[in-house]
Design an enzyme around this catalytic site. Structure first.
Site, mmCIF file in Angstrom:
data_model
loop_
_atom_site.group_PDB
_atom_site.id
_atom_site.type_symbol
_atom_site.label_atom_id
_atom_site.label_comp_id
_atom_site.label_asym_id
_atom_site.label_seq_id
_atom_site.Cartn_x
_atom_site.Cartn_y
_atom_site.Cartn_z
ATOM 1 N N SER A 129 0.972 -1.022 0.103
ATOM 2 C CA SER A 129 -0.258 0.304 -0.064
ATOM 3 C C SER A 129 0.863 1.222 -0.281
ATOM 4 C CB SER A 129 -1.128 -0.295 1.156
ATOM 5 O OG SER A 129 -1.091 1.087 1.354
ATOM 6 N N TYR A 155 -2.770 0.342 10.270
ATOM 7 C CA TYR A 155 -2.737 -0.579 8.852
ATOM 8 C C TYR A 155 -0.790 -0.630 7.816
ATOM 9 C CZ TYR A 155 -4.261 -1.479 3.995
ATOM 10 O OH TYR A 155 -3.839 -1.471 2.315
#
Length: 341
Positions: A129, A155
């Site tokens: 990501s 995250y």
């Protein structure tokens, strides 16, 4: 015929990727645990076309349960590669449930890598990501940017940990690995919690658009078909270059300020936005901005979908698949301020 395992196959990106791989003549084994982050029915809709394909096999399984459980859930075939998309996603929710993100994204990835090691599967494409860059001051983001002490959400930390794990297994067990850092993917089937999906529904229902901060934050919105093209190119690169270990950005390299995005979504929906300004959200970064030079050099990756066209396709899908959302507070009696966008 290549046989590929796609984890997270019932999700937004995973379902699009699985359809593309089947169209390319691959056999796809799809794994998903139907994480309750959003309605399972939406994931079942994502799977509907896949289930009708003779070269698709769906296997419900949870990576957290260990390599033995993974082996028991999957057919005992020879796998050419694994594309690991399964993860607990979302920056904001990770602040509320950090342990759940660690269990799904770090422990789950470890179990998958162990299953691959035990079954001598040597090729992995790992979905990372843009969140791993945090608030990196240098833009556009390059893959060689030092990332120690950059992550500002659980995250993001789990995704960077996943990259470290893939390197460990590459080093110890000679796995071929490509870490693909995704940048704000959007398009049909996008998760309902993500900005474009949420904004379109609110506009369609005549509700206010929440703007966190002053609206100057920017994101590198990347249409799902372009991301899928990058994944497929990355897979081919891996299979043609055994023993490799690489990390690439798969973005659009055109960051869009939040207020400009809202205006564009409003135009696509055909509704003038009303805005509600709110405080900044913890964990949010100021900008995401991919340098695609390396992905273009290694993979020939070149995103082609303009934002307006991607939004048009998304809104067309949304109008065909309406979601029932809770009633929100009535709009205040103020004039629209789209002109300021």
């Amino acid at each position: 015929m290549r046989t590929l395992l796609v984890t997270g196959c019932a999700g937004f990106i995973g379902s699009h990727l699985s359809e593309r791989l089947l169209a390319d003549g691959c056999r796809v084994i799809g794994l998903d645990n139907f994480d309750p982050f959003y309605d399972r029915q939406l994931k079942e809709q994502n799977l509907a076309a896949l289930r009708r394909h003779s070269h698709f096999t769906f296997c419900p399984a949870d990576l957290r349960h260990g390599p033995e459980a993974i082996a028991a859930a999957l057919p005992p075939v020879t796998y050419d590669a694994v594309i690991h998309l399964a993860a607990k996603a979302g920056v904001g929710p990770s602040l509320r449930e950090p342990a759940a993100y660690m269990e799904n994204n770090v422990l789950g990835t470890t179990h998958l890598l162990e299953w691959m090691r035990q079954h001598d599967i040597k090729t992995l494409l790992f979905a990372s990501s843009s969140s791993v860059y945090g608030n990196t001051p240098a833009t556009p983001f390059r893959e060689d940017e030092p990332l120690l002490a950059r992550c500002i959400s659980p995250y993001a930390a789990t995704k960077l940990a996943g990259e470290e794990l893939t390197f460990t297994y590459h080093h110890l067990y000679q796995m071929s690995v490509l870490n693909a850092r995704f940048f704000t993917v959007y398009g049909p089937r996008q998760r309902p919690d993500l900005a474009i999906h949420k904004f379109a529904r609110l506009l369609r229902d005549g509700q206010r658009i929440p703007v966190y901060g002053d609206g100057s934050t920017s994101r590198d919105y990347t249409f799902v078909a372009d991301t899928v093209e990058g994944i497929v190119r990355g897979l081919n690169y891996l299979l043609n270059n055994p023993g490799t270990y690489e990390t690439v950005n798969l973005g659009n390299s055109q960051p869009v300020p939040l207020l400009d995005l809202i205006a564009a979504v409003g135009e696509a929906v055909g509704v003038t936005p009303f805005l509600e300004f709110l405080p900044d959200q913890p964990g949010d970064v100021a900008i995401t901005y991919a340098d695609n030079t390396k992905a273009n050099r290694l993979l020939g990756y070149e995103p082609r979908t303009p934002l307006a066209e991607g939004l048009r396709q998304f809104v067309a899908w949304l109008n065909e698949k309406p979601l029932v959302v809770a009633d929100a507070a009535a709009l205040p009696a103020v004039a629209p301020i789209a002109a300021t966008l």
